[in-house]
Design an enzyme around this catalytic site. Structure first.
Site, PDB file in Angstrom:
ATOM      1  N   ASP A 485       0.811  -1.219   0.000  1.00  0.00           N
ATOM      2  CA  ASP A 485       0.000   0.000   0.000  1.00  0.00           C
ATOM      3  C   ASP A 485       0.844   1.268   0.000  1.00  0.00           C
ATOM      4  OD1 ASP A 485      -2.586  -0.974  -0.044  1.00  0.00           O
ATOM      5  OD2 ASP A 485      -2.636  -1.295   2.114  1.00  0.00           O
TER       6      ASP A 485
HETATM    7  C1  BGC Z   1       0.552   1.240   6.277  1.00  0.00           C
HETATM    8  C2  BGC Z   1       0.199   0.004   5.491  1.00  0.00           C
HETATM    9  C3  BGC Z   1      -1.289  -0.106   5.341  1.00  0.00           C
HETATM   10  C4  BGC Z   1      -1.847   1.199   4.776  1.00  0.00           C
HETATM   11  C5  BGC Z   1      -3.346   1.180   4.630  1.00  0.00           C
HETATM   12  C6  BGC Z   1      -0.090   2.455   5.664  1.00  0.00           C
HETATM   13  O1  BGC Z   1       0.180   3.565   6.456  1.00  0.00           O
HETATM   14  O2  BGC Z   1       1.932   1.379   6.353  1.00  0.00           O
HETATM   15  O3  BGC Z   1       0.719  -1.151   6.122  1.00  0.00           O
HETATM   16  O4  BGC Z   1      -1.601  -1.163   4.491  1.00  0.00           O
HETATM   17  O5  BGC Z   1      -1.468   2.285   5.582  1.00  0.00           O
HETATM   18  O6  BGC Z   1      -3.986   1.219   5.829  1.00  0.00           O
HETATM   19  C1  NOJ Z   2      -1.472  -3.713   5.598  1.00  0.00           C
HETATM   20  C2  NOJ Z   2      -2.675  -3.817   4.738  1.00  0.00           C
HETATM   21  O1  NOJ Z   2      -3.765  -4.256   5.501  1.00  0.00           O
HETATM   22  C3  NOJ Z   2      -2.459  -4.746   3.584  1.00  0.00           C
HETATM   23  O2  NOJ Z   2      -3.592  -4.751   2.742  1.00  0.00           O
HETATM   24  C4  NOJ Z   2      -1.225  -4.354   2.848  1.00  0.00           C
HETATM   25  O3  NOJ Z   2      -1.063  -5.244   1.787  1.00  0.00           O
HETATM   26  C5  NOJ Z   2      -0.019  -4.347   3.745  1.00  0.00           C
HETATM   27  N1  NOJ Z   2      -0.259  -3.502   4.867  1.00  0.00           N
HETATM   28  C6  NOJ Z   2       1.263  -3.893   3.049  1.00  0.00           C
HETATM   29  O4  NOJ Z   2       1.217  -2.543   2.750  1.00  0.00           O
END
Ligand code: BGC
Ligand code: NOJ
Length: 813
Positions: A485
């Site tokens: 993400d």
């Molecule tokens: C986090 C990710 C997460 C994303 C969406 C980001 O700040 O680092 O792990 O998937 O937010 O919530």
């Molecule tokens: C947490 C999110 O819930 C997941 O969808 C995502 O793939 C990982 N972080 C990596 O960014």
């Protein structure tokens, strides 16, 4: 020997915490369906029904000082001493403390001055209420006259506005007191048809429902005025902050023990059945629930039912490996965590506020894989819910709200890996259950009635979404982001007030392509082909296979950097994750997925990629996400470079994607490497609890990487795809028991020092008792497979009729 705060009790399936001052609150989850609670080892936490944001029952303060203040508190006043069974909030030193976190229950015991107080917290099956069974025992030789105060603080339902809109909130709070039951009915007289209650099963000698009256305006939870004085105020809340506190005077003879049953419940009434009389709520349903739970005997029966429920769930897959750490992970805690992530997605933990996020599209599909063997019917329902938030072009809402099951407009779509995860999840469901009828279910797009197409067609458009969105190299366009993400290649944000997750300042003309999606497309695309063949759709299978072959060719041609797979191409078409880059030269995701998919296996690409991962990304505590870590902000990469080096997506150890490399290692037959990686991130093998900081019985999303200030420190425990991915990897790829359309496939890939292990697996109604022998210390490949004493060809045990007991012996080469 480093300090330990607790230990496992495998026979009881509990983790036993013996020191309340854990390095971070170590929590557990109550509830199996609808009514849920988070509970820390000192009884902190909160409860909600169905939706942690919209139906929050009790209030919680996140990131408080001190940490984890507020919860299910019992204050015991014995003479001048006030103490709590869970040590907090008074923190009066206890003579004994123990917290046992079990399967959807927690019991906390404190002892002080000859009194033992033990509280068992659980949510009975199919019940919208949490039981708190408090057992008080006088172990002294004198009569004890105790004053007992219970305490819960109500949340004004919407956990978000509850924290913000004080000009309104401070005027709306309303309660009703009816004997020993305190009802919370804020907003009930207008649009809400639900209320909550907190009761005790004996008459009370007083109560409080107004926080200020109970605590005193300038006191904390550790020093409630009413408790210190030993006098309830009998306050009735009007606005401000409504609470529920019972006051009880308990006399215990030497040796005497007494159970008190407290119940925290929630009710929804039909709109036309809300009132008993003007201004008096209809309490029938609350009374019904209370009458089911008003004696110890009844509560004990409910508790046994919960235990039975878990006995059944955990009897589906069981390993005896000779390594107790492996056994407890596979047989108990990993499966338990999979259930919790299935129920909560990423909504409510001590790292997720329960306000921010609904259910993730990709998250929920992955969670399914860890859960589907447990309760397939719920997995089925989930699949339909998820697929209903897909758009007609195959794109997907990235999240949906569990209460409404509607896609979340705030975040929208455009994460181009999302569609393929539906194929991944549905095929996992089908292999486990053989329930092909789900493919014919009519499923709408964006929940619009009339737009329904069969679930199978949803899978086709998911597959096609990737091929309709290819970039200049024939690789998948990344869109807003793929699994990572934070790799935001079209975001280009210079404004700190913009969310990386929802902003795309450039999309037009973007050349940003993802090798992670390419690997996922090949891996799960093959699942789609296999499914088509299974259904006799040969033409469609051929069509899909051609696209997969093209993708493999594109990866080999444009996705290979010489020693590993590239990660992506950026907006301008420049390489990401290449030795040409200054930082972020190599990433785990593409190397995981492309080796899982076996791309270039014969040509030696997988070997090289996995060796590079070992050399550049592996560390003492696990495999980091990328290397070198980013040390400055790259506007063309987005959030990934916003994190300090070694944390989260910027070279943190994502326990979620370490399994991709483990599976990659099994693809090249290296079970030793796969298991070594697993030992590094599996909580049961943690060496230093203080360093690890978060719960040692569940996986965390992230452990600080080698570039971090404190490598090895865990964060974001509990709600993470890590649970399902580790489950999938250890059971299917390492221990090698794979559900397939035609039976159970036996295909271990283990460390050569594992000489034998046994697995009991229930599959499609039959029970398989499988013995795996490894006399020659090899890593993979079967020499022989005996089913009920007879040798069979191949490595798939056919499906047996329901109720059969099947004996299997597999001998490795
Ligand atoms: C986090 C990710 C997460 C994303 C969406 C980001 O700040 O680092 O792990 O998937 O937010 O919530
Ligand atoms: C947490 C999110 O819930 C997941 O969808 C995502 O793939 C990982 N972080 C990596 O960014």
């Amino acid at each position: 020997m480093t300090k330990e705060y607790g230990h496992y009790d495998d026979a009881a399936r509990e983790y036993v915490i013996t020191d309340p001052c854990t390095p971070w609150p170590w929590i557990n989850y109550l509830g199996t369906e609808d009514f849920f609670g988070l509970i820390s080892n000192t009884a902190g936490g909160y409860s909600f029904c169905k939706d942690a944001k919209f139906r929050r029952i009790t209030r919680y303060r996140y990131n408080g000082v001190p940490m984890d203040a507020g919860g299910r508190y019992f204050y015991i006043k014995d003479g001048d001493t006030v103490w709590n069974p869970g040590w907090k909030p008074c923190k009066t030193p206890l003579d004994f403390y123990e917290c046992r976190h079990g399967m959807n229950y927690t019991s906390i015991e404190g002892r002080k001055d000859g009194v033992t107080a033990k509280v068992l917290f659980f949510v009975p099956l199919k019940t919208w209420a949490e039981v708190q069974k408090l057992t008080l025992t006088n172990t002294s030789d004198k009569v004890k006259k105790l004053k007992l105060f219970s305490f819960q603080e109500w949340c004004l339902w919407n956990a978000s506005t509850d924290m913000e809109n004080f000009q309104r909130n401070f005027s709306t709070g309303e309660v009703e007191i009816d004997g020993s039951v305190i009802y919370h009915k804020t907003e009930y007289k207008e649009r809400r048809n639900h209320y909550a209650y907190y009761s005790v099963n004996i008459p009370v000698q007083g109560f409080d429902t107004d926080r200020e009256s109970f605590l005193g305006l300038y006191n904390g939870f550790d020093a409630p005025q009413a408790v210190l004085e030993g006098k309830p105020r009998n306050s009735v809340a009007h606005g401000w902050s409504p609470i529920a506190s019972h006051y009880l005077e308990i006399e215990l003879k030497p040796g005497e023990s007494r159970d008190l049953i407290f119940v925290l419940g929630y009710v929804e009434n039909a709109q036309d059945d809300k009132w008993e009389s003007k201004g008096v709520m209809n309490k029938r349903m609350a009374r019904e629930t209370l009458s089911r739970l008003d004696t110890s005997a009844k509560v004990d029966v409910e508790f046994r039912k919960l235990n039975e429920y878990w006995n059944n769930l955990l009897s589906i897959f069981n390993v005896e490996s000779g390594d107790e750490r492996m056994d407890r992970t596979v047989n108990i805690w990993n499966q338990y965590q999979c259930m919790i992530t299935f129920c909560f997605s990423r909504s409510a933990s001590f790292f997720e506020s329960g306000i921010g996020r609904g259910m993730g599209f990709r998250d929920s599909n992955q969670d399914l894989i860890g859960f589907v063997h447990q309760i397939p019917e719920r997995a089925r329902e989930r699949i339909i819910d998820i697929a209903s938030t897909q758009f007609a072009d195959g794109g997907c809402y990235h999240q949906y709200q569990p209460l409404t099951k509607r896609g979340n407009d705030g975040i929208g779509g455009g994460f181009n890996d999302d569609p393929m995860w539906l194929i991944f999840g549905v095929c996992g469901y089908l292999r486990e259950t053989g329930d092909f009828s789900i493919l014919d279910e009519p499923v709408p797009f964006d929940n619009v009635p009339g737009s329904e197409k069969s679930l199978f067609e949803h899978l086709t458009i998911s597959f096609d979404h990737v091929i309709n969105n290819l970039g200049p190299h024939g690789l998948p366009l990344i869109g807003r982001a793929d699994w990572n993400d934070c790799l935001n290649l079209n975001c280009f944000s210079n404004d700190p007030d913009e969310s990386f997750q929802t902003t795309e300042n450039k999309t037009e003309g973007s050349k940003a392509e993802s090798l992670m999606i390419a690997g996922l497309f090949v891996f799960s695309g093959r699942d789609y082909v296999e499914l088509c063949l299974q259904l006799g759709k040969n033409v469609e299978a051929d069509r899909a296979q051609k696209h997969i072959d093209d993708m493999i060719a594109a990866v080999e041609k444009y996705g290979w950097d010489g020693d590993w797979f590239l990660r992506a191409y950026d907006y301008y078409g420049r390489k990401v994750g290449s030795h040409e880059n200054e930082e972020g030269q190599i990433f785990i995701e593409s190397n995981g997925w492309c080796t899982m998919a076996g791309i270039g296996l014969k040509e030696g690409l997988c070997d090289k990629a996995l060796d590079s991962v070992k050399e550049r990304l592996d560390s003492e505590h696990g495999i980091v996400l990328n290397n070198p870590a980013f040390t400055r902000y790259y506007i063309e990469y987005g959030e990934i470079s916003s994190y300090p080096a070694g944390y989260k997506e910027n070279a943190g150890i994502f326990c979620h994607n370490n399994p991709w490399v483990m599976i990659g290692e099994t693809v090249r037959g290296n079970g030793k490497a796969a298991m070594e990686y697993w030992h590094k991130i599996c909580p049961a093998y943690i060496k230093d609890q203080t360093l690890h900081k978060v719960e040692p019985y569940v996986y965390s999303q992230m452990v600080a990487g080698k570039d971090a200030f404190r490598p090895g420190e865990g964060k974001n425990s509990w709600l993470t795809g890590t649970a399902a991915w580790n489950w999938y990897t250890i059971t299917q790829f390492i221990l090698g028991i794979k559900p397939t359309y035609n039976g159970l496939e036996i295909d271990p890939c283990i460390s050569p020092d594992m000489k034998e292990y046994k697995i009991t697996r229930k599959f499609r109604g039959a029970t398989y008792q499988i013995e795996i022998k490894n006399p020659n210390g090899s890593m993979c490949g079967l020499q022989k497979l005996l089913v009920n004493g007879k040798e069979i060809a191949g490595n798939i045990i056919p499906i047996f009729s329901e109720g059969s007991l099947v004996h299997v012996t597999a001998v490795l080469q």
